[in-house]
Scaffold this active site. Structure first.
Site, PDB file in Angstrom:
ATOM      1  N   CYS A  17       0.828  -1.217   0.000  1.00 32.67           N
ATOM      2  CA  CYS A  17       0.000   0.000   0.000  1.00 32.67           C
ATOM      3  C   CYS A  17       0.860   1.264   0.000  1.00 32.67           C
ATOM      4  O   CYS A  17       1.547   1.551   0.982  1.00 32.67           O
ATOM      5  CB  CYS A  17      -0.917  -0.047   1.220  1.00 32.67           C
ATOM      6  SG  CYS A  17      -1.829   1.465   1.538  1.00 32.67           S
ATOM      7  N   CYS A  20       0.001   3.784   2.739  1.00 31.51           N
ATOM      8  CA  CYS A  20       0.447   3.258   4.037  1.00 31.51           C
ATOM      9  C   CYS A  20       1.925   3.557   4.246  1.00 31.51           C
ATOM     10  O   CYS A  20       2.333   3.991   5.328  1.00 31.51           O
ATOM     11  CB  CYS A  20       0.218   1.740   4.105  1.00 31.51           C
ATOM     12  SG  CYS A  20      -1.510   1.235   3.942  1.00 31.51           S
TER      13      CYS A  20
END
Length: 87
Positions: A17, A20
């Site tokens: 991600c 993230c």
């Protein structure tokens, strides 16, 4: 994994991600200024926990007090937003 006592901010994330990964500097700063512990949970490795807390998008931040969900936010957050989430 999520303590039943005290306060904790849980970061539900995944290695793949991008947002993230982009949160790392903000999370480091949060840990330096906050007394709320941060726990990171990889949704790919801990699917049962992610499902239990209805994590549908990442990054997902859930703030717990004594094991109870108090607030949550999905998507990249600023330092101020993380502070507000844990109040």
């Amino acid at each position: 994994m999520i303590p039943n006592e005290g306060k904790v901010l849980v970061d539900f994330y995944a290695e793949w991600c991008g947002p993230c990964k982009a949160m790392s500097p903000t999370l480091d700063a949060f840990q330096k200024i906050s007394d709320v512990p941060l726990v990171k949970i990889d949704v790919d490795k801990e699917r049962d926990i992610a499902m239990k807390y209805d994590v549908r998008g990442i990054p997902c931040f859930i703030y717990f007090e004594d094991g109870l969900v108090k607030s949550r936010a999905v998507g990249a957050q600023s330092l101020q937003q993380l502070n507000n989430l844990t109040k």
